[in-house]
Write a protein that holds these residues in place. Sequence first.
Motif, PDB file in Angstrom:
ATOM      1  N   LEU A  93       0.833  -1.197   0.000  1.00 30.05           N
ATOM      2  CA  LEU A  93       0.000   0.000   0.000  1.00 30.05           C
ATOM      3  C   LEU A  93       0.872   1.254   0.000  1.00 30.05           C
ATOM      4  O   LEU A  93       0.571   2.234  -0.683  1.00 30.05           O
ATOM      5  N   GLY A  94       1.968   1.226   0.781  1.00 29.92           N
ATOM      6  CA  GLY A  94       2.899   2.347   0.766  1.00 29.92           C
ATOM      7  C   GLY A  94       3.514   2.540  -0.607  1.00 29.92           C
ATOM      8  O   GLY A  94       3.684   3.664  -1.079  1.00 29.92           O
ATOM      9  N   PHE A  95       3.851   1.444  -1.268  1.00 28.06           N
ATOM     10  CA  PHE A  95       4.396   1.488  -2.623  1.00 28.06           C
ATOM     11  C   PHE A  95       3.390   2.143  -3.571  1.00 28.06           C
ATOM     12  O   PHE A  95       3.756   2.978  -4.411  1.00 28.06           O
ATOM     13  N   LEU A  96       2.118   1.779  -3.430  1.00 31.82           N
ATOM     14  CA  LEU A  96       1.089   2.387  -4.269  1.00 31.82           C
ATOM     15  C   LEU A  96       0.938   3.882  -3.983  1.00 31.82           C
ATOM     16  O   LEU A  96       0.530   4.651  -4.862  1.00 31.82           O
ATOM     17  N   GLN A  97       1.283   4.286  -2.748  1.00 32.24           N
ATOM     18  CA  GLN A  97       1.193   5.703  -2.380  1.00 32.24           C
ATOM     19  C   GLN A  97       2.429   6.491  -2.807  1.00 32.24           C
ATOM     20  O   GLN A  97       2.473   7.710  -2.642  1.00 32.24           O
ATOM     21  N   GLY A  98       3.447   5.814  -3.338  1.00 28.53           N
ATOM     22  CA  GLY A  98       4.625   6.512  -3.838  1.00 28.53           C
ATOM     23  C   GLY A  98       5.927   6.221  -3.117  1.00 28.53           C
ATOM     24  O   GLY A  98       6.959   6.812  -3.442  1.00 28.53           O
ATOM     25  N   VAL A  99       5.927   5.300  -2.137  1.00 24.06           N
ATOM     26  CA  VAL A  99       7.167   4.940  -1.437  1.00 24.06           C
ATOM     27  C   VAL A  99       8.031   4.091  -2.368  1.00 24.06           C
ATOM     28  O   VAL A  99       7.545   3.135  -2.983  1.00 24.06           O
ATOM     29  N   ASP A 100       9.308   4.424  -2.472  1.00 25.88           N
ATOM     30  CA  ASP A 100      10.218   3.683  -3.352  1.00 25.88           C
ATOM     31  C   ASP A 100      10.291   2.211  -2.958  1.00 25.88           C
ATOM     32  O   ASP A 100      10.209   1.868  -1.767  1.00 25.88           O
ATOM     33  N   PHE A 101      10.502   1.353  -3.961  1.00 28.23           N
ATOM     34  CA  PHE A 101      10.508  -0.093  -3.726  1.00 28.23           C
ATOM     35  C   PHE A 101      11.569  -0.491  -2.710  1.00 28.23           C
ATOM     36  O   PHE A 101      11.320  -1.314  -1.838  1.00 28.23           O
ATOM     37  N   PHE A 102      12.774   0.067  -2.811  1.00 31.18           N
ATOM     38  CA  PHE A 102      13.877  -0.343  -1.947  1.00 31.18           C
ATOM     39  C   PHE A 102      14.028   0.540  -0.705  1.00 31.18           C
ATOM     40  O   PHE A 102      14.987   0.377   0.044  1.00 31.18           O
ATOM     41  N   TRP A 103      13.090   1.468  -0.487  1.00 28.08           N
ATOM     42  CA  TRP A 103      13.204   2.351   0.667  1.00 28.08           C
ATOM     43  C   TRP A 103      13.159   1.561   1.969  1.00 28.08           C
ATOM     44  O   TRP A 103      13.948   1.808   2.886  1.00 28.08           O
ATOM     45  N   THR A 104      12.259   0.600   2.059  1.00 26.20           N
ATOM     46  CA  THR A 104      12.066  -0.116   3.325  1.00 26.20           C
ATOM     47  C   THR A 104      13.289  -0.925   3.710  1.00 26.20           C
ATOM     48  O   THR A 104      13.699  -0.931   4.872  1.00 26.20           O
ATOM     49  N   VAL A 105      13.879  -1.627   2.760  1.00 21.82           N
ATOM     50  CA  VAL A 105      15.033  -2.457   3.108  1.00 21.82           C
ATOM     51  C   VAL A 105      16.195  -1.593   3.577  1.00 21.82           C
ATOM     52  O   VAL A 105      16.991  -2.006   4.433  1.00 21.82           O
ATOM     53  N   ARG A 106      16.289  -0.375   3.076  1.00 25.91           N
ATOM     54  CA  ARG A 106      17.369   0.512   3.505  1.00 25.91           C
ATOM     55  C   ARG A 106      17.112   1.093   4.890  1.00 25.91           C
ATOM     56  O   ARG A 106      18.053   1.358   5.634  1.00 25.91           O
ATOM     57  N   HIS A 107      15.841   1.263   5.262  1.00 28.55           N
ATOM     58  CA  HIS A 107      15.532   2.001   6.482  1.00 28.55           C
ATOM     59  C   HIS A 107      15.083   1.153   7.661  1.00 28.55           C
ATOM     60  O   HIS A 107      15.171   1.613   8.802  1.00 28.55           O
ATOM     61  N   ILE A 108      14.563  -0.054   7.413  1.00 25.03           N
ATOM     62  CA  ILE A 108      14.263  -0.910   8.568  1.00 25.03           C
ATOM     63  C   ILE A 108      14.943  -2.274   8.446  1.00 25.03           C
ATOM     64  O   ILE A 108      14.551  -3.222   9.127  1.00 25.03           O
ATOM     65  N   GLY A 109      15.963  -2.351   7.603  1.00 24.37           N
ATOM     66  CA  GLY A 109      16.751  -3.580   7.531  1.00 24.37           C
ATOM     67  C   GLY A 109      17.388  -3.954   8.857  1.00 24.37           C
ATOM     68  O   GLY A 109      17.298  -5.111   9.290  1.00 24.37           O
ATOM     69  N   PRO A 110      18.043  -3.006   9.574  1.00 23.51           N
ATOM     70  CA  PRO A 110      18.629  -3.355  10.874  1.00 23.51           C
ATOM     71  C   PRO A 110      17.589  -3.826  11.885  1.00 23.51           C
ATOM     72  O   PRO A 110      17.848  -4.759  12.653  1.00 23.51           O
ATOM     73  N   GLU A 111      16.425  -3.175  11.893  1.00 22.38           N
ATOM     74  CA  GLU A 111      15.366  -3.588  12.815  1.00 22.38           C
ATOM     75  C   GLU A 111      14.902  -5.010  12.511  1.00 22.38           C
ATOM     76  O   GLU A 111      14.662  -5.819  13.411  1.00 22.38           O
ATOM     77  N   THR A 112      14.799  -5.329  11.215  1.00 24.53           N
ATOM     78  CA  THR A 112      14.376  -6.669  10.813  1.00 24.53           C
ATOM     79  C   THR A 112      15.395  -7.714  11.234  1.00 24.53           C
ATOM     80  O   THR A 112      15.040  -8.777  11.762  1.00 24.53           O
ATOM     81  N   LEU A 113      16.673  -7.438  11.001  1.00 24.44           N
ATOM     82  CA  LEU A 113      17.726  -8.379  11.392  1.00 24.44           C
ATOM     83  C   LEU A 113      17.730  -8.584  12.905  1.00 24.44           C
ATOM     84  O   LEU A 113      17.932  -9.707  13.390  1.00 24.44           O
ATOM     85  N   PHE A 114      17.529  -7.508  13.657  1.00 25.62           N
ATOM     86  CA  PHE A 114      17.483  -7.613  15.115  1.00 25.62           C
ATOM     87  C   PHE A 114      16.346  -8.523  15.548  1.00 25.62           C
ATOM     88  O   PHE A 114      16.548  -9.464  16.342  1.00 25.62           O
ATOM     89  N   LEU A 115      15.134  -8.271  15.036  1.00 23.92           N
ATOM     90  CA  LEU A 115      13.972  -9.036  15.468  1.00 23.92           C
ATOM     91  C   LEU A 115      14.049 -10.482  15.010  1.00 23.92           C
ATOM     92  O   LEU A 115      13.872 -11.413  15.821  1.00 23.92           O
ATOM     93  N   VAL A 116      14.328 -10.711  13.740  1.00 21.21           N
ATOM     94  CA  VAL A 116      14.375 -12.078  13.230  1.00 21.21           C
ATOM     95  C   VAL A 116      15.523 -12.845  13.867  1.00 21.21           C
ATOM     96  O   VAL A 116      15.388 -14.030  14.214  1.00 21.21           O
ATOM     97  N   GLY A 117      16.667 -12.188  14.045  1.00 21.70           N
ATOM     98  CA  GLY A 117      17.808 -12.870  14.661  1.00 21.70           C
ATOM     99  C   GLY A 117      17.506 -13.333  16.074  1.00 21.70           C
ATOM    100  O   GLY A 117      17.799 -14.479  16.445  1.00 21.70           O
ATOM    101  N   TRP A 118      16.902 -12.450  16.882  1.00 21.23           N
ATOM    102  CA  TRP A 118      16.556 -12.833  18.248  1.00 21.23           C
ATOM    103  C   TRP A 118      15.486 -13.921  18.276  1.00 21.23           C
ATOM    104  O   TRP A 118      15.546 -14.845  19.100  1.00 21.23           O
TER     105      TRP A 118
END
Length: 450
Positions: free
Chosen positions: A171-196
């Motif tokens: 939905l964010g992508f449809l609103q104009g958020v770049d495709f790779f924006w999320t991986v650049r900005h919450i990648g560390p948070e994802t690694l932290f959560l999934v790793g734990w």
Amino acid sequence: MAADFDGRQLAAWWAVPFAGLLLSIATLPLLAPQFWHHHFGKVVAGWALAFLLPFAAVFGAGAAGAALLHAALAEYLPFVILLTALFCVSGGIYIRGNLHGSPALNTAVLAIGAALASVMGTTGASMLMVRPLIRANDDRRHKAHVFVFFIFIVSNAGGSLTPLGDPPLFLGFLQGVDFFWTVRHIGPETLFLVGWLLALFFALDSWYYHRREELLPMDPTPDSRGIGFDGARNFWLLLAIVGLVLLSGTWKSRIVFEIGGLEMGLPGLVRDVGLIVVTWLSLRITPARVHEANQFSWGPMQEVAKLFAGIFLTIVPVIAMLRAGLDGPFHAIVAAVTRPDGTPDPAMYFWASGVLSSFLDNAPTYLVFFNTAGGDAQHLMTTLAPTLAAISAGSVFMGANSYIGNAPNLMVKAIAEHRGVTMPGFFGYMAWSAAVLLPLFAAMTFLFFR
């Protein structure tokens, strides 16, 4: 256009149909399961009409028609078309062979599922990986925890890196958020959560695995031919889905088609038509035996499509009122996520979007707070990047807090129970999420969203 309707003209009670629909989704499957199973489509239609008819009476049939057209063509159909393509293509891939559910194997499957979730969606990855994981653990006495963590990791957290991963991000992508924006900005948070989560799961599963009499005397699934894939041609169609979504986000075209005052860009139309073709091709090239082995059924997809039809329509006045900001009827919500100096508070956005995603649905929740923060994708991706990261993380991660937080959660539960796994009830599952997820979310708040 409905999306531009001035929310200052609306009273807070216009949100009642939206709240009523989400409350029905949350409670009726528990309180009246038979009624819900047979009549949920009528319940959804009733709440949709509870918004549309009064809206037409007060503001005119033209405004109501514009609201319906915008919700259907600009948001609902692209969302459902992508979800259908991922659901169908993943259902055409069968992982054959009998794995043996040791802690290392189970942890590896969860890690692979997490990686796949951002490529083929949490729904697609969940449907692809849950069945072989069930077979791998069918000789274990304690296995409910395997699928609880599967929901945490594969059905939710793993889908946080791309718009393909989870409906809110699309939905964010449809609103104009770049495709790779999320991986650049919450990648560390994802690694932290999934790793734990993987580390905690491995420790817990090891404790169960090494208990006496944990393994049944005989494996219900006999060893068979080597591990492999049936319907592997569908992997090419998965790549086609990724390509079509990327194309629609990067291709700029001046060609637009106007339908009832709504402008439809050529890239989006090409994406949606391409996804429909991909779905058709998957059905044509997938052997019937693969669908039978996967116990493939359109039932879950039909239910999701009907529910979201009502959600995307009844959310129209909610979005308009939130866009009105401090001048609108929901000024208290805007004030709660805003600091005294008027700037947004990422920590509050993380928890506000997360708490609502836990009990409502994370896709419309994302949309609500996206618009609360201003609704301008370029501004959110740059100046307010921490706020958009908090909204994205809260909506995706905390969809795991309950069975109703994200569509795959209940699908995984239903499949596991159908295969004989005794899953925890609604509140039992929430006990798991409170014990495991909430401490991790609290740590993430201090580490990433202060």
